[in-house]
Design a protein around this motif. Structure first.
Motif, short mmCIF file in Angstrom:
data_model
loop_
_atom_site.label_atom_id
_atom_site.label_comp_id
_atom_site.label_asym_id
_atom_site.label_seq_id
_atom_site.Cartn_x
_atom_site.Cartn_y
_atom_site.Cartn_z
N GLY A 238 12.92 6.89 -1.56
CA GLY A 238 14.17 7.63 -1.69
C GLY A 238 14.26 8.82 -0.74
O GLY A 238 13.28 9.25 -0.13
N PHE A 239 15.47 9.35 -0.62
CA PHE A 239 15.76 10.45 0.29
C PHE A 239 14.94 11.70 -0.04
O PHE A 239 14.50 12.42 0.85
N LYS A 240 14.71 11.93 -1.32
CA LYS A 240 14.01 13.13 -1.76
C LYS A 240 12.61 13.22 -1.16
O LYS A 240 12.12 14.31 -0.84
N SER A 241 11.95 12.06 -1.00
CA SER A 241 10.58 12.06 -0.48
C SER A 241 10.50 12.52 0.97
O SER A 241 9.44 12.94 1.43
N LEU A 242 11.61 12.40 1.70
CA LEU A 242 11.62 12.87 3.09
C LEU A 242 11.50 14.38 3.17
O LEU A 242 11.19 14.94 4.23
N PHE A 243 11.74 15.05 2.05
CA PHE A 243 11.63 16.51 2.02
C PHE A 243 10.49 16.96 1.11
O PHE A 243 10.48 18.10 0.63
N SER A 244 9.51 16.06 0.90
CA SER A 244 8.33 16.41 0.12
C SER A 244 7.59 17.57 0.78
O SER A 244 7.40 17.58 1.99
#
Length: 275
Positions: A238-244
């Motif tokens: 998901g998109f959120k993981s790109l900003f982990s």
């Protein structure tokens, strides 16, 4: 006369100031960098070590931090000085962008091997930097130490294109407002603001770079192509993981930017006085 040297520092001053700045920030904020790496690991924060052994990989930083930062600032200041006498001297933002990009290309030759060892040690808290170095060379050859070189450049160049013009711009505005050159502490604040902006925007590139450096041999990420890795992370996590890890990254770089640029400017002023 000192002001001239501060604006156009010699090669030796740039070398020594850059080394001092790089070592200061990496040693002081290493635990935050470890948190960021473990948050970005595909195994997750807790399986990568959690809050244990937060200084895993510090040995590689001690070896590579000072020369990497020194090479960067030597290149940056040299290119800035050369461009000062060129047809592009009136476009300062472009000069700063070009100089920073050149600095990253050269410094990554020094930094990437230490970054590979450091991040693998951070994500495998039970292993030492020396053990990881030997294993990497044995299983992947010396080429394995440069896995992620191009994706690191792909992260660092956009980061520098954002950070350095903002840093230089904020310093110029502050200098114009008060009527004299910014102090080292003022430069450090400008660096913190510039770094936090650049860090937040380039986090997906940093996540992909981390995955590439940590990937097992034969995995998709091990091929070193940044866009397929970003697509895979987006598709599977998901998109959120790109900003982990964005919060510790922004925190690390904003505080680190303050220390880094502050130490660099302070070292320049000190060295100009005594050399």
């Amino acid at each position: 006369m000192a002001d001239i040297h501060e604006n156009n520092p010699s090669f030796t001053i740039s070398l020594m100031s850059g080394a001092a700045a790089g070592l200061a920030v990496d040693l002081s904020l290493f635990p935050l960098d470890t948190m960021k790496t473990r948050l970005q690991s595909e195994h997750g924060f807790w399986k990568s070590g959690g809050f244990r052994n937060m200084y895993s990989g510090i040995g590689s930083v001690v070896v590579g931090s000072a020369p990497g930062a020194a090479v960067f600032f030597c290149t940056y200041e040299t290119i800035k000085s050369l461009c000062h006498y060129s047809m592009f001297s009136h476009t300062q933002s472009l000069v700063h962008m070009f100089a920073a990009s050149c600095g990253e290309v050269v410094s990554c030759m020094v930094r990437v091997p230490t970054e590979v060892v450091k991040q693998r040690a951070q994500a495998n808290a039970q292993l030492s930097s020396w053990g990881i170095l030997k294993t990497t060379i044995k299983t992947e050859g010396y080429r394995g130490l440069y896995r992620g070189y191009f994706c690191t450049l792909f992260r660092e160049i956009p980061f520098s294109l954002i950070q350095f013009p903002i840093w230089e711009y904020l310093k110029n505005v502050w200098s114009s407002h008060q009527g004299f050159r910014v102090r080292p502490w003022q430069s450090s604040l400008c660096g913190a603001v510039a770094g936090s902006i650049a860090a937040s925007i380039t986090t997906p590139l940093d996540v992909a770079k981390t995955r590439i450096m940590l990937a097992n041999k034969g995995a998709l990420a091990a091929e070193g192509d940044i866009f397929p890795v970003i697509k895979e992370i987006y598709r599977e996590e998901g998109f959120k993981s790109l900003f982990s890890g964005m919060l510790p990254r922004v925190l690390w770089i904003s505080i680190g930017g303050a220390i880094f640029f502050g130490a660099y400017e302070k070292s320049k002023v000190t060295l100009v006085t005594y050399l």
